[in-house]
Design a protein around this motif. Structure first.
Motif, mmCIF file in Angstrom:
data_model
loop_
_atom_site.group_PDB
_atom_site.id
_atom_site.type_symbol
_atom_site.label_atom_id
_atom_site.label_comp_id
_atom_site.label_asym_id
_atom_site.label_seq_id
_atom_site.Cartn_x
_atom_site.Cartn_y
_atom_site.Cartn_z
ATOM 1 N N GLY A 68 0.847 -1.185 0.054
ATOM 2 C CA GLY A 68 -0.180 0.061 0.184
ATOM 3 C C GLY A 68 0.776 1.222 0.067
ATOM 4 O O GLY A 68 2.079 1.154 -0.098
ATOM 5 N N TYR A 69 0.247 2.417 0.150
ATOM 6 C CA TYR A 69 0.854 3.825 0.094
ATOM 7 C C TYR A 69 1.567 3.867 1.501
ATOM 8 O O TYR A 69 0.781 3.848 2.305
ATOM 9 C CB TYR A 69 -0.112 4.875 -0.333
ATOM 10 N N TYR A 82 5.161 3.861 -2.786
ATOM 11 C CA TYR A 82 4.309 2.459 -2.557
ATOM 12 C C TYR A 82 5.075 1.257 -1.912
ATOM 13 O O TYR A 82 6.281 1.033 -2.343
ATOM 14 C CB TYR A 82 3.886 2.203 -4.008
ATOM 15 N N GLU A 159 -5.522 2.900 -7.823
ATOM 16 C CA GLU A 159 -4.666 4.104 -7.974
ATOM 17 C C GLU A 159 -5.674 5.036 -8.578
ATOM 18 O O GLU A 159 -5.906 6.330 -8.133
ATOM 19 C CB GLU A 159 -3.425 4.141 -8.875
ATOM 20 N N ARG A 162 -7.649 6.277 -5.590
ATOM 21 C CA ARG A 162 -7.099 7.206 -4.742
ATOM 22 C C ARG A 162 -6.794 8.505 -5.547
ATOM 23 O O ARG A 162 -7.045 9.956 -4.687
ATOM 24 C CB ARG A 162 -5.533 6.537 -4.567
ATOM 25 N N ALA A 207 -12.186 2.318 -0.600
ATOM 26 C CA ALA A 207 -11.252 3.302 -0.468
ATOM 27 C C ALA A 207 -10.812 3.584 0.950
ATOM 28 O O ALA A 207 -10.050 4.574 1.066
ATOM 29 C CB ALA A 207 -11.846 4.295 -0.976
ATOM 30 N N ASP A 209 -8.931 2.547 3.445
ATOM 31 C CA ASP A 209 -7.288 2.690 3.483
ATOM 32 C C ASP A 209 -6.733 3.711 2.937
ATOM 33 O O ASP A 209 -5.584 4.025 3.340
ATOM 34 C CB ASP A 209 -6.556 1.420 2.820
ATOM 35 N N PHE A 210 -7.204 4.497 2.046
ATOM 36 C CA PHE A 210 -6.578 5.757 1.468
ATOM 37 C C PHE A 210 -6.555 6.989 2.507
ATOM 38 O O PHE A 210 -7.600 7.317 2.760
ATOM 39 C CB PHE A 210 -7.146 6.006 0.088
ATOM 40 N N TRP A 211 -5.592 7.395 2.640
ATOM 41 C CA TRP A 211 -5.553 8.858 3.645
ATOM 42 C C TRP A 211 -6.305 9.644 2.762
ATOM 43 O O TRP A 211 -7.438 10.520 3.416
ATOM 44 C CB TRP A 211 -4.075 8.983 3.861
ATOM 45 N N GLU A 212 -6.397 10.038 1.511
ATOM 46 C CA GLU A 212 -6.892 10.948 0.980
ATOM 47 C C GLU A 212 -8.522 10.746 0.671
ATOM 48 O O GLU A 212 -9.049 11.647 0.903
ATOM 49 C CB GLU A 212 -6.591 10.912 -0.657
ATOM 50 N N TYR A 213 -8.916 9.553 0.701
ATOM 51 C CA TYR A 213 -10.375 9.156 1.092
ATOM 52 C C TYR A 213 -10.823 9.925 2.641
ATOM 53 O O TYR A 213 -11.857 10.655 2.434
ATOM 54 C CB TYR A 213 -10.599 7.829 1.034
#
Length: 444
Positions: A68-69, A82, A159, A162, A207, A209-213
């Motif tokens: 993951g990122y 990554y 991606e 994200r 989504a 797990d994405f910090w951006e989400y």
């Protein structure tokens, strides 16, 4: 039974071989920054390493973690990459600024730190219509570009998700940038901006797990709260919590948001008046670590809440004389926590001088506590600006910042004549409410 003797060096070798086999690792090299500390944040955990004198370091990860990122907080660098926990990866940063990736995930990391960055280019100083037009073009280009890359399909799939929320965050940054450009405290966009936000803010539990989400929804709800209730932090918190529990369906996201809003409020404003929100927190936040973190910060700020005895401090003044809180009892105390390098702090200094002049002769003392490490700069600023009142300094060896939970400055604290807290987050000298608040202390 046959007893086999195994010496310690054999055991150490076997353990070392096992760890090397089981754990993946990322090697780091920063050409200019030997003996520096680095931190990698990956899947809500932090991993640390200290680079050797040659700028080299290693962080190992358990292979049970999914790829993951990750974010590297390195010496004067913040980099996205990554991370493949089962692999061998290398990140090399040279003094000329060149960044190189080797090993597993090389192509992905080259993309994340090269081609992608070139696409993330927006002019935030534009008027709203022009900005929205450029943002829409960027949003489409991000999605189109990923299809042209020769990266494995599973990565391209995640991606794309994200990038959607990365673009959401870039859109939501516009009001803050616009306010700064116009030299305003706030900037409330037109309806087209909010319509665009509403259109793209789509929940997707995959989504999470994405910090951006998570950040996109946090910013979105905060923007709605600011629009509905401008410049009233407690009411903004109330709106954000109610919106989250009534409108967010993703339970993990709901857990994260309610914790983040509550934790952030306490960290900035203390525990005053938030009792009504604790049932919301307790019924919607189930993450054990978050609950423990909130309990800790709540307890810390409860110690400096209204009516509590203010933590004692003994700090040196300009002449080196030790001044204690107990020496100031018998008068109200208005404390300004500041530093010479803090521009917002320095902007308050002229207003603080006016406060001191206005309340001259009243039973109140004004105490400025600097957290400067450089003593000479502190003394120089006092002399140059002819600063008045009691001037003290709390360096890193003092417990003052810890006792009063100083995480950001400027910070102002009001204490009564008996040494008890009136307000651990008092208004600034430049705020018109401050004069009225202090006046009320002497109205009886």
């Amino acid at each position: 039974m046959k007893i086999v003797n195994i010496n310690k060096s054999s055991i150490a070798f076997v353990l070392c071989l096992w760890v090397t086999t089981v754990l993946g690792q990322v090697e780091f090299y920063f050409e200019e920054y030997g003996a520096s500390k680095i931190r990698v944040v990956f899947r809500d955990s932090s991993y640390y390493s200290t680079l050797d004198n040659n700028g080299r370091g290693v962080i190992r990860f358990s292979p049970v973690l999914k790829p993951g990122y990750a974010v590297l907080y390195g010496p004067k660098n913040i980099m996205y990459f990554y991370l493949i926990p089962t692999g061998k990866q290398s990140m090399l940063k040279y003094k000329n600024g060149d960044l190189k990736f080797l090993g597993d995930g090389k192509d992905i990391n080259d993309y994340l730190n090269g081609e992608l960055l070139e696409l993330l280019n927006l002019n935030y100083n534009q008027p709203e219509n022009e900005f929205l037009s450029d943002w829409n073009k960027m949003f489409l280009n991000l999605q189109i570009n990923i299809d042209t890359l020769s990266l494995f399909e599973e990565f391209k799939k995640i991606e794309k998700k994200r990038l959607h929320y990365l673009a959401c965050n870039m859109l939501q940054n516009y009001p803050l940038h616009r306010a700064r450009f116009l030299k305003q405290k706030y900037y409330l966009p037109h309806s087209a901006f909010y319509q665009q936000q509403e259109k793209i803010m789509i929940e997707d539990s995959e989504a999470y797990d994405f910090w951006e989400y998570r950040q996109a929804f946090r910013n979105y709800i905060q923007a709605l709260a600011s629009k509905k209730i401008n410049n009233n932090p407690l009411n903004e918190l109330r709106y954000a919590l109610n919106y989250t529990k009534n409108n967010i369906k993703d339970s993990n996201l709901q857990d994260y948001l309610i914790h983040t809003f509550m934790y952030g409020y306490v960290r900035r404003y203390g525990v005053k008046d938030i009792g009504e929100f604790l049932p919301i927190y307790n019924s919607h936040v189930h993450n054990i670590k978050r609950k423990a973190d909130f309990k800790e910060i709540y307890q810390k700020f409860s110690r400096i809440a209204y009516g509590k005895q203010a933590p004692c401090f003994i700090l040196p003044n300009v002449e080196g004389e030790k001044i204690s809180l107990s020496m100031l009892k018998g008068k109200y105390i208005y404390i300004d926590v500041w530093a010479t390098w803090c521009l917002p702090c320095c902007r308050e200094l002229p207003y603080l001088l006016k406060l001191q002049e206005k309340f001259k002769g009243k039973p109140i003392v004004f105490v400025s506590i600097s957290i400067d490490e450089d003593e000479s700069k502190w003394k120089g600023k006092i002399k140059t600006d002819n600063l008045q009142g009691i001037q003290l300094r709390a360096d890193r060896n003092s417990n003052f910042q810890k006792d009063y939970q100083i995480s950001r400055i400027p910070r102002f604290i009001l204490i009564d004549a008996e040494g008890k807290i009136i307000d651990e987050n008092m208004t600034r000298p430049s705020d018109p409410k401050t004069i009225n608040r202090i006046d009320s202390l002497f109205s009886d």
